[in-house]
Write a protein that holds these residues in place. Structure first.
Motif, short mmCIF file in Angstrom:
data_model
loop_
_atom_site.label_atom_id
_atom_site.label_comp_id
_atom_site.label_asym_id
_atom_site.label_seq_id
_atom_site.Cartn_x
_atom_site.Cartn_y
_atom_site.Cartn_z
N GLY A 150 67.49 -11.10 -163.77
CA GLY A 150 67.74 -11.10 -165.21
C GLY A 150 69.21 -11.05 -165.57
O GLY A 150 69.56 -11.13 -166.75
N SER A 151 70.10 -10.90 -164.57
CA SER A 151 71.55 -10.84 -164.83
C SER A 151 72.14 -12.24 -164.77
O SER A 151 72.29 -12.81 -163.69
CB SER A 151 72.22 -9.93 -163.79
N GLN A 152 72.52 -12.78 -165.92
CA GLN A 152 73.07 -14.13 -165.96
C GLN A 152 74.40 -14.22 -165.24
O GLN A 152 74.72 -15.21 -164.58
CB GLN A 152 73.22 -14.60 -167.40
N SER A 153 75.20 -13.17 -165.32
CA SER A 153 76.51 -13.20 -164.68
C SER A 153 76.37 -13.26 -163.16
O SER A 153 77.08 -14.02 -162.49
CB SER A 153 77.33 -11.98 -165.09
N LEU A 154 75.43 -12.49 -162.59
CA LEU A 154 75.22 -12.54 -161.15
C LEU A 154 74.67 -13.90 -160.71
O LEU A 154 75.07 -14.45 -159.68
CB LEU A 154 74.27 -11.42 -160.71
N LEU A 155 73.76 -14.45 -161.51
CA LEU A 155 73.21 -15.77 -161.18
C LEU A 155 74.29 -16.84 -161.21
O LEU A 155 74.30 -17.75 -160.37
CB LEU A 155 72.07 -16.13 -162.14
N ASN A 156 75.21 -16.74 -162.18
CA ASN A 156 76.31 -17.71 -162.25
C ASN A 156 77.18 -17.65 -161.00
O ASN A 156 77.60 -18.67 -160.45
CB ASN A 156 77.16 -17.46 -163.49
N ARG A 157 77.44 -16.43 -160.52
CA ARG A 157 78.29 -16.26 -159.34
C ARG A 157 77.57 -16.75 -158.08
O ARG A 157 78.18 -17.39 -157.21
CB ARG A 157 78.70 -14.79 -159.22
N VAL A 158 76.27 -16.46 -157.98
CA VAL A 158 75.51 -16.96 -156.83
C VAL A 158 75.46 -18.49 -156.84
O VAL A 158 75.63 -19.14 -155.80
CB VAL A 158 74.08 -16.37 -156.83
N HIS A 159 75.24 -19.07 -158.02
CA HIS A 159 75.17 -20.53 -158.14
C HIS A 159 76.49 -21.18 -157.72
O HIS A 159 76.50 -22.20 -157.03
CB HIS A 159 74.84 -20.91 -159.58
N ALA A 160 77.59 -20.58 -158.14
CA ALA A 160 78.90 -21.14 -157.79
C ALA A 160 79.13 -21.13 -156.28
O ALA A 160 79.84 -21.98 -155.74
CB ALA A 160 80.00 -20.35 -158.50
N ARG A 161 78.52 -20.18 -155.59
CA ARG A 161 78.70 -20.08 -154.15
C ARG A 161 77.71 -20.96 -153.38
O ARG A 161 78.02 -21.45 -152.29
CB ARG A 161 78.52 -18.62 -153.73
N LEU A 162 76.53 -21.16 -153.93
CA LEU A 162 75.50 -21.93 -153.23
C LEU A 162 75.96 -23.35 -152.91
O LEU A 162 75.83 -23.81 -151.78
CB LEU A 162 74.23 -22.01 -154.09
N VAL A 163 76.47 -24.04 -153.91
CA VAL A 163 76.75 -25.47 -153.75
C VAL A 163 77.80 -25.73 -152.68
O VAL A 163 77.60 -26.55 -151.78
CB VAL A 163 77.13 -26.09 -155.10
N PRO A 164 78.98 -25.05 -152.71
CA PRO A 164 79.97 -25.35 -151.67
C PRO A 164 79.64 -24.79 -150.29
O PRO A 164 79.94 -25.40 -149.27
CB PRO A 164 81.26 -24.72 -152.22
N ASP A 165 78.98 -23.62 -150.24
CA ASP A 165 78.75 -22.96 -148.96
C ASP A 165 77.49 -23.44 -148.25
O ASP A 165 77.42 -23.42 -147.02
CB ASP A 165 78.67 -21.44 -149.15
N TYR A 166 76.49 -23.83 -149.01
CA TYR A 166 75.21 -24.23 -148.42
C TYR A 166 74.75 -25.56 -149.01
O TYR A 166 73.71 -25.64 -149.67
CB TYR A 166 74.15 -23.16 -148.66
#
Length: 760
Positions: free
Chosen positions: A511-527
């Motif tokens: 439910g935390s949009q800020s945490l989801l934004n940070r995870v999303h930003a990391r997903l694409v370049p790292d995985y």
């Protein structure tokens, strides 16, 4: 029929005069079409064979592939009851994954050997989950804080793991599928102990079906031909007649396959039956001509040469009519919405035309030199005379039997259901079946049911509302019977959050949009590879994969509808959801099979009735002719209903084929009966004379064909086995209808009246 007898005489005379020139032309065609035959005898059961190019479901599938790549994923399950977190496996799983990923046709490998573990915190580094130096304790420690990842990689007891091998798309992929799978098996065999790994997936099923189709094509083509020709040799004891029938069937089949291959087609689950269909029709007309020649030879002043040409002239009209009615029955399949049935129907019709041509071309070449006496024909005629005497004495009992069979068949037909179960095509002890059962037992459900999620305007995939709704759907889906693991774009975010917060709080963190934004930003370049499996950045759409059991098309449709209702309930306010991937195409087959059965049978009945009406010149007699030919169709459908044999791609075409087959012999029967009635022969005498004249061919051809088609029940591929069994039963039913039911109908509706009036 408006064409006069003199026209048929001229046509036979033309063939006889130019027979060697025509044979030279045929020899040239055989040479020219040889490359086409080589192409045709290869096996192809790919999607392009089954579905029409403009089919909306096929377009949607290709759109899905454009977003997420080839969804034909090979699932490799590895199991060891002693556990997989031991030193031999920790190194071999990593090496296995690397070698598989290096194969030219592999796009990605997802499994323990390719998984990297992020450290605690968004900025922490990552390390491979497995390597030769990794210890069991380290793996358990890493996965203990990442339960979402652990669930996707291992069974709870760490005795089983799964590797997903995504294959690249290429124009030649379907043709090279078997080779690709062989390479994957070879790599697995180098790294894993035998008996501890299995392969499954749609591609494995396709490759298995292709191999069985190719095996059964060669084996049962030879067996069926051999049995039929042996039966002919025993009946007529003459090699010239054997050459005649074999030449008709062989040349018609060869040229049909030559044209088929020249147009770029390859044999599939349906067209592999073309040779067996053509031998059925080629034998029937050939035996009618041989039978006619034998009867003409008994007339005063006839020589073997004159009897052969006279027989060819007498039979050209009914053979032409039966060619048209039979070809019409197969062409009715062109109304099917399935490409595989359209192709089968069109080329079967071409083969039927060629059978007629070679029946008369080889007839003028070979039959005039045939010196044999009509032993088989006379013996059959004598037996039928005794049979008809008995039939004529028991009309009520036989009518009652026909009514009982009709009612029982009608109730059985009401039980008939359309369905298809691809795994059910295999023998129970086939390697594909054994591997599937082992995978289900050790890993659980693994067949993918794909859902495409498109956020509504104002939302993105990593919006908290969308991710939470997807997670809620996954929880609901897991409660369904037979459903296994559920993975999707939401799984990526949940696994990413578990690297940031304790696993027990990860669900709440969705439910935390800020945490989801940070995870999303990391997903694409790292995985990038892992992200591409479930997120299409270009369109902003996501993918959810529900692992389900191997189901029939009807069961899959029901399961998909339940999943879609669940998905729309949870995701509906924030996204649109639709079924995607291969499974909707598979499920659509049920609808297509039902429509194909109805349309092909309806069209063939209408067209055949029109052609018979044109041929016999009487609406009443044409209607009477069609009635007994529908009885074998009804008996066939009733048998399927009572026996629980579903209508599928193979059995859906049989009804139209049976109708065409039955009409063939009935047209010959009516043609001769009309001739006798026009000669002022009384109805009872005309029926008796017709049965002893045409009946031997119906009896002998039915026996030969019944033996040949019954041999197909020994096939490995269940579609071939069922086709042979049901066709053999239909041949017996057609014999019953033509020689018992039809004369009873004629006796009822053509009573002792003036000859000309009676046939109008």
């Amino acid at each position: 029929m408006t064409v006069c007898y003199s026209t048929f005489t001229l046509m036979i005379d033309f063939l006889y005069r130019f027979r060697f020139w025509l044979l030279t032309l045929v020899a040239g065609l055989v040479v020219v079409l040889t490359p086409g035959v080589r192409t045709a005898v290869q096996i192809d059961n790919s999607l392009s064979v089954w579905f029409l190019e403009g089919d909306p479901a096929l377009r949607a599938y290709r759109d899905y592939q454009a977003r997420f790549g080839n969804d034909e994923v090979v699932t490799l399950v590895v199991h060891d009851s002693a556990g997989l977190l031991r030193t031999p496996y920790l190194g071999s799983l990593s090496a296995l994954s690397q070698e598989l990923a290096a194969l030219p046709d592999v796009a990605a490998v997802l499994g323990p050997g390719t998984t990297t573990i992020a450290g605690r915190g968004l900025m922490a580094g990552a390390h491979p989950l497995l390597s030769a130096q990794t210890s069991e304790a380290k793996v358990r420690q890493d996965l203990s804080r990442l339960p979402t990842l652990r669930e996707q990689l291992f069974s709870p007891d760490f005795q089983t793991t799964r590797l997903l091998i995504e294959l690249k798309t290429s124009p030649t992929f379907d043709a090279r599928r078997a080779d690709i799978l062989a390479k994957i098996r070879g790599v697995a065999a180098r790294h894993l102990p035998p008996g501890h790994y299995w392969l499954g997936g749609v591609g494995v099923l396709y490759a298995g079906l292709n191999a069985l189709s190719e095996q059964d094509f060669g084996r049962f083509l030879g067996l069926g031909y051999g049995l039929m020709f042996l039966a002919l040799l025993l009946l007529y004891r003459n090699l010239r007649l054997l050459l005649y029938v074999g030449g008709i069937v062989g040349l018609a089949t060869y040229l049909t396959l030559g044209v088929y291959g020249a147009m770029g087609y390859r044999l599939n689950l349906m067209t592999v039956l073309l040779p067996m269909v053509l031998i059925l029709l080629g034998i029937m007309d050939a035996l009618h001509i041989i039978n006619e020649r034998n009867l003409v030879l008994t007339e005063p002043g006839q020589t073997p040469h004159s009897a052969a040409l006279t027989a060819l002239r007498h039979t050209l009209a009914p053979c032409l009519a039966t060619m048209l009615t039979t070809a019409a029955g197969f062409l009715a399949l062109v109304s099917s919405p399935m490409a595989i049935l359209r192709t089968f129907g069109g080329f079967a019709a071409l083969g039927i035309v060629l059978c007629l041509f070679f029946t008369f071309l080889l007839g003028v070449l070979l039959l005039p030199g045939y010196q044999g006496r009509p032993r088989a024909t006379m013996q059959a005629a004598g037996g039928l005379a005794r049979l008809y005497t008995w039939v004529d004495a028991h009309p009520r009992q036989l009518t009652a039997l026909a009514l009982v069979l009709t009612v029982a068949a009608a109730f059985g037909a009401l039980r008939l259901r359309a369905d298809t179960y691809t795994l059910g095509y295999f023998p129970d002890d086939h390697a594909v079946v054994r591997d599937h059962q082992a995978m289900q037992r050790t890993w659980g459900a693994y067949m993918p049911l794909e859902l495409l999620v498109e956020p509504r305007p104002g939302h993105t995939l990593h919006d908290a509302a969308v991710v939470q709704a997807a997670a809620a759907f996954a929880d609901s889906a897991r409660t369904l019977a037979g459903v296994g693991r559920v993975a999707g774009f939401h799984t990526l975010y949940l696994a990413g959050l578990e690297t940031v917060v304790p696993a027990s709080r990860a669900r709440a963190a969705l439910g935390s949009q800020s945490l989801l934004n940070r995870v999303h930003a990391r997903l694409v370049p790292d995985y990038p590879q892992l992200t591409r499996q479930f997120i299409d950045e270009a369109s902003g759409t996501g993918r959810i994969t529900v692992a389900g059991p191997m189901l029939s098309a009807r069961e899959l449709t029901a399961k998909s509808e339940v999943l879609l209702r669940m998905a729309r309930h949870t995701l509906g306010p924030v996204a649109t959801v639709r079924a995607a991937g291969y499974q909707p195409l598979y499920a659509r087959i049920v609808d297509y099979v039902t429509r194909s059965q109805a349309s092909s049978l309806g069209w063939s009945a209408v067209v055949i009735f029109g052609l018979v009406w044109w041929f016999v010149g009487s609406f009443r007699l044409a209607l009477l002719t069609l009635a007994p030919n529908l009885l074998p169709v009804l008996l066939l459908l009733g048998l399927m209903g009572w026996a629980g044999i579903a209508l599928d791609t193979a059995t859906a075409s049989i009804a139209a084929i049976v109708l065409s087959l039955c009409t063939d012999d009935t047209v010959h029967f009516v043609h001769h009966y009309q001739q006798l009635r026009r000669q002022n022969l009384a109805p009872a005498a005309a029926r008796f004379a017709t049965i002893t004249h045409v009946g031997p061919t119906i009896l002998l051809s039915s026996g030969v064909l019944f033996v040949g088609y019954l041999a197909m029940t020994l096939a490995s591929l269940k579609t071939v086995m069922l086709f042979g069994l049901l066709t053999a039963v239909s041949i017996a039913a057609a014999f019953y209808a033509e020689l018992l039911v039809f004369p009873l109908l004629l006796a009822r509706f053509d009573r002792e009246k003036p000859a000309v009036e009676a046939v109008k």
